[in-house]
Design an enzyme around this catalytic site. Sequence first.
Site, mmCIF file in Angstrom:
data_model
loop_
_atom_site.group_PDB
_atom_site.id
_atom_site.type_symbol
_atom_site.label_atom_id
_atom_site.label_comp_id
_atom_site.label_asym_id
_atom_site.label_seq_id
_atom_site.Cartn_x
_atom_site.Cartn_y
_atom_site.Cartn_z
ATOM 1 N N ARG A 169 0.830 -1.215 0.000
ATOM 2 C CA ARG A 169 0.000 0.000 0.000
ATOM 3 C C ARG A 169 0.861 1.261 0.000
ATOM 4 N NH1 ARG A 169 -5.258 0.038 2.294
ATOM 5 N NH2 ARG A 169 -4.790 1.840 3.574
ATOM 6 N N ARG A 173 9.634 5.884 -3.325
ATOM 7 C CA ARG A 173 9.946 6.832 -4.399
ATOM 8 C C ARG A 173 11.393 7.268 -4.337
ATOM 9 N NH1 ARG A 173 5.444 10.085 -2.500
ATOM 10 N NH2 ARG A 173 3.554 9.262 -3.479
ATOM 11 N N ARG A 246 -8.618 -6.198 13.652
ATOM 12 C CA ARG A 246 -7.828 -5.380 14.556
ATOM 13 C C ARG A 246 -8.723 -4.239 14.994
ATOM 14 N NH1 ARG A 246 -4.074 -7.226 17.276
ATOM 15 N NH2 ARG A 246 -2.955 -5.231 17.395
ATOM 16 N N ARG A 277 0.542 5.701 16.648
ATOM 17 C CA ARG A 277 0.741 7.050 16.121
ATOM 18 C C ARG A 277 -0.026 8.069 16.941
ATOM 19 N NH1 ARG A 277 -2.185 5.826 10.296
ATOM 20 N NH2 ARG A 277 -4.089 5.012 11.188
ATOM 21 N N GLU A 299 -3.099 6.586 19.276
ATOM 22 C CA GLU A 299 -3.762 5.381 18.766
ATOM 23 C C GLU A 299 -3.085 4.134 19.277
ATOM 24 O OE1 GLU A 299 -4.797 6.908 14.455
ATOM 25 O OE2 GLU A 299 -4.587 4.727 14.512
ATOM 26 N N TYR A 347 -10.421 -4.757 3.366
ATOM 27 C CA TYR A 347 -9.634 -3.604 3.795
ATOM 28 C C TYR A 347 -9.843 -2.489 2.752
ATOM 29 C CZ TYR A 347 -5.209 -1.450 5.606
ATOM 30 O OH TYR A 347 -4.254 -0.648 6.153
ATOM 31 N N ASP A 349 -10.396 1.308 1.306
ATOM 32 C CA ASP A 349 -10.243 2.747 1.527
ATOM 33 C C ASP A 349 -11.595 3.405 1.234
ATOM 34 O OD1 ASP A 349 -7.564 2.697 2.216
ATOM 35 O OD2 ASP A 349 -6.890 2.892 0.140
HETATM 36 N N1 UDP Z 1 3.499 0.922 7.815
HETATM 37 C C1 UDP Z 1 4.751 0.883 8.400
HETATM 38 N N2 UDP Z 1 5.274 2.006 8.936
HETATM 39 C C2 UDP Z 1 4.617 3.182 8.936
HETATM 40 C C3 UDP Z 1 3.341 3.242 8.336
HETATM 41 C C4 UDP Z 1 2.801 2.084 7.788
HETATM 42 O O1 UDP Z 1 5.371 -0.163 8.437
HETATM 43 O O2 UDP Z 1 5.149 4.165 9.477
HETATM 44 C C5 UDP Z 1 2.946 -0.339 7.265
HETATM 45 C C6 UDP Z 1 2.066 -1.057 8.268
HETATM 46 O O3 UDP Z 1 2.266 -2.445 8.094
HETATM 47 C C7 UDP Z 1 0.681 -0.693 7.833
HETATM 48 C C8 UDP Z 1 0.846 -0.645 6.316
HETATM 49 O O4 UDP Z 1 2.149 -0.082 6.139
HETATM 50 O O5 UDP Z 1 -0.268 -1.645 8.227
HETATM 51 C C9 UDP Z 1 -0.192 0.180 5.600
HETATM 52 O O6 UDP Z 1 -0.173 1.477 6.130
HETATM 53 P P1 UDP Z 1 -1.364 2.469 5.932
HETATM 54 O O7 UDP Z 1 -0.921 3.784 6.419
HETATM 55 O O8 UDP Z 1 -1.871 2.338 4.544
HETATM 56 O O9 UDP Z 1 -2.422 1.875 6.946
HETATM 57 P P2 UDP Z 1 -3.795 2.518 7.433
HETATM 58 O O10 UDP Z 1 -3.837 3.933 6.972
HETATM 59 O O11 UDP Z 1 -4.853 1.671 6.811
HETATM 60 O O12 UDP Z 1 -3.725 2.389 8.903
#
Ligand code: UDP
Length: 367
Positions: A169, A173, A246, A277, A299, A347, A349
């Site tokens: 996801r 870059r 989760r 976070r 969170e 899952y 968006d």
């Molecule tokens: N992820 C990570 N480090 C970060 C942010 C995200 O390893 O700082 C990984 C983590 O496994 C997460 C996945 O990337 O479940 C997808 O992140 P995303 O931000 O898309 O998750 P969401 O917004 O759905 O919580």
Amino acid sequence: MYDYLIVGAGLYGAVFAREAADLGKSVLVIDKRQHVGGNVYSEDIEGIQVHRYGAHIFHTNDAEVWSYVQRFSDFNRFTNSPVANYKGELYSLPFNMYTFNKMWNVVTPQEAMAIIEEQRKEIKGVPENLEEQAISLVGRDVYEKLIKGYTEKQWGRSCKDLPPFIIRRLPVRFTFDNNYFNALYQGIPVGGYTKMVENMLSGIEVRTGVDYLEDKEKWDALAERVIYTGPIDAYYNYQYGYLEYRSVRFETELLDIPNFQGNAAVNYTDRETPWTRIIEHKWFEFGKGNQEKTVISREYSSEWKPGDEPYYPVNDKKNSDLFEKYKSLSRQEEKVFFGGRLGEYKYYDMDQVIKASLEAFRNATRI
Ligand code: UDP
């Protein structure tokens, strides 16, 4: 008799209701919670829109979905650029040249690529789990500092036991671009998500604080068709067992300072910090005005137990197989249609949920 009873006033339900009402159908929307919006619900605290069920940043590549949501709200130009805090070291996300510069002191894309190329050699063949996938995308250093701890907190499982797609996801870059999403369109509804969903539901009968499953027969008798957006396993009384999710717990605080962390999202990527976070809500709207106070939410990710709010479906093999069993039951239903993140155990968006709902409505009304 209504044409449609829609169970759940989240995005899926609200879009379906809007489409049906616009075609002249009679619609009743009900929701267990006291408010509409599902998990995108936001509320005003001290002039700040607080995302009560976690940060939602609207982003999409789909022009149809983007123009659809514009009907219900203006969007600001917010671009998600989280900062990662690893034991006090700050890194830009997603993984880009700012991240690599801080990690290795490299300056050019070639230097960054060379390091990743070297580090990914430890992965032979196609990555089979999240750890292998992450190392093969960005190398071991980035994996250890920015992915491993965060992911294991987020999912409560070892990265070796998680599917590779979760980490795909995130963009990688070799440019100086901190935009977290590869999306053509991005922003936050001006005035908040709740207002946007209320606009979608305008003119439609909505009853909140009612539990469909507690009196299913009564509700079913009110409509020709039912669109159910709650958990599919709950609908079938968990007869094959619980689907796993989760869950997330938020500790929200109003602080007497104007600026806590200088960014909407800071991810704590080490294993030891208990939260994943911290969101500082005002920055989704650029801290408009001279707000003296700020609202933050820590969170904490947890395993879902009955009674908790389900957030993320756990799409591992065990749960996918269990979902298929419920899915085959649902295929036999003539009156009820299952949709959305909980109804489809996906899952999704926000833009994908809107798209799915628009498509489901088209299919339902195709002659
Ligand atoms: N992820 C990570 N480090 C970060 C942010 C995200 O390893 O700082 C990984 C983590 O496994 C997460 C996945 O990337 O479940 C997808 O992140 P995303 O931000 O898309 O998750 P969401 O917004 O759905 O919580």
